[in-house]
Design an enzyme around this catalytic site. Structure first.
Site, short mmCIF file in Angstrom:
data_model
loop_
_atom_site.label_atom_id
_atom_site.label_comp_id
_atom_site.label_asym_id
_atom_site.label_seq_id
_atom_site.Cartn_x
_atom_site.Cartn_y
_atom_site.Cartn_z
N PHE A 234 2.49 7.09 1.71
CA PHE A 234 3.69 7.68 1.14
C PHE A 234 3.39 8.69 0.03
CE2 PHE A 234 4.77 3.12 2.08
CZ PHE A 234 5.42 3.38 3.28
N PRO B 87 0.82 -1.22 0.00
CA PRO B 87 0.00 0.00 0.00
C PRO B 87 0.85 1.26 0.00
CG PRO B 87 -0.88 -1.59 1.55
CD PRO B 87 0.42 -2.14 1.07
N CYS B 88 0.41 2.25 -0.80
CA CYS B 88 1.21 3.47 -0.98
C CYS B 88 0.54 4.70 -0.40
CB CYS B 88 1.49 3.70 -2.46
SG CYS B 88 0.00 4.05 -3.45
N GLN B 89 -0.68 4.59 0.15
CA GLN B 89 -1.41 5.79 0.55
C GLN B 89 -0.64 6.62 1.57
OE1 GLN B 89 -2.65 2.78 0.21
NE2 GLN B 89 -4.52 2.89 -1.00
#
Length: 336
Positions: free
Chosen positions: A90, A86-88
């Site tokens: 960053f 998951p990138c949310q």
């Protein structure tokens, strides 16, 4: 549930002797598809989102398990581990959530690589991830396990997608280090990406957009190709959301139209809403359709999505552009 209908057969390219891939945090499967398209064997994938799992099963013959990778112990063997944690937390879009518990999920990837005896691991994320403490910890874990690590920062525009989408790829290897893929000489355009699609939305093709309000239609009629909220403010300031004026007009890339001979901005999960970015069709008075967004992600027309409109948009917006993924896969697979 909505599916984007199949327009051609799945071009199965798996080699029975190709390297075995395990895909972690797979989402709908776009990164796995990139490696499969270059001749690897996608043997297993793991994802928590049930709708993405349903999409993956529809396109990859059931090679996925719904799993909480924060708790699941590694299983199986693989030549290559690929992962899109998951990138949310960053992302530079909106507030960065430093305390988001999902940020630490990337630290599971080295554990899987070691347990599965993988020669290579590839971790895809937003570009900002490369500068985070989580990425540094992940790289240290790989290096302590005998892997050499490097980071590529690549823009999908340079590899055949009509989209500015900058992503990081952390490459961890116990063998020959792959080199970054060379950029193409020419960029695709919105015009070339949309080629062959009917101008009018076609629900059967998954080529449709969510209906807009009367006020939204008024706004769209006043925005020219390549234009944005500034055109609206000049022509009809009464139609501009009052909150925009409070920012001093600093936010310009909303209520924006694409340009036929340009590239799109990053396709985000909110492309259904023209107030979220530059997501209007170049000339039609509507946001881009699901199929047009998928085309900008270079996702092939035969790839089928499951879910509500919001769920489709999330899967498309979170995916790795196939053209970019294939460029990475070619370089990685060439070292085996």
């Amino acid at each position: 549930m909505i599916g984007l209908v199949e327009t051609s057969a799945h071009p199965a390219r798996q080699s029975p002797r190709g390297p075995k891939i395990t895909d972690l945090f797979s989402g709908a499967g776009c990164f796995g598809l990139a490696f499969e398209s270059e001749g690897a064997r996608l043997q297993a994938a793991f994802e928590w989102d049930p709708v993405a799992v349903a999409t993956h099963r529809r396109n990859f013959s059931g090679r996925i398990a719904r799993a909480d990778l924060g708790r699941m112990a590694p299983v199986g063997r693989a030549d290559i581990i690929i992962a899109g944690p998951p990138c949310q937390g960053f992302s530079t879009i909106g507030a960065r959530a430093g305390g988001d518990p999902r940020n630490s999920l990337c630290l599971r990837v080295p554990k899987w690589a070691v347990a599965c005896h993988a020669k290579i691991a590839v971790v895809e994320n937003v570009a900002a991830f490369a500068e985070t403490e989580e990425c540094a910890k992940m790289r240290r874990s790989f290096e302590n396990a005998g892997y050499a690590t490097t980071v590529w920062i690549l823009n999908a525009r340079d590899y055949g997608a009509a989209q500015n989408r900058v992503r990081s790829f952390t490459i961890c290897t116990k063998g020959i280090r792959p080199i970054p893929p060379p950029p193409l000489a020419h960029s695709a355009t919105v015009r070339s990406a949309f080629a062959g699609l009917p101008r009018r939305p076609d629900v059967a093709l998954g080529h449709f957009a969510r209906p807009q309000s009367d006020q939204a239609m008024e706004r769209m009629r006043l925005i020219p190709e390549g234009g944005d909220i500034r055109d609206l403010a000049e022509k009809a300031p009464h139609l501009v959301p009052p909150s925009w004026f409070k920012t001093g007009g600093k936010i310009v890339d909303i209520w924006g139209r694409l340009a036929w001979d340009g590239v799109s901005n990053t396709i985000r999960t909110g492309f259904l809403n023209p107030s979220r970015g530059r997501f209007l069709h170049p000339t039609a008075n509507r946001p881009i359709t699901f199929r047009e967004a998928a085309r900008l992600q270079t996702i092939p027309d035969w790839f089928l999505f499951e879910g509500t409109p919001e769920q489709l948009a999330r899967q498309i917006g979170n995916g790795v552009p196939l053209a970019l993924g294939r460029a990475v896969a070619r370089q990685v697979l060439a070292t085996l």
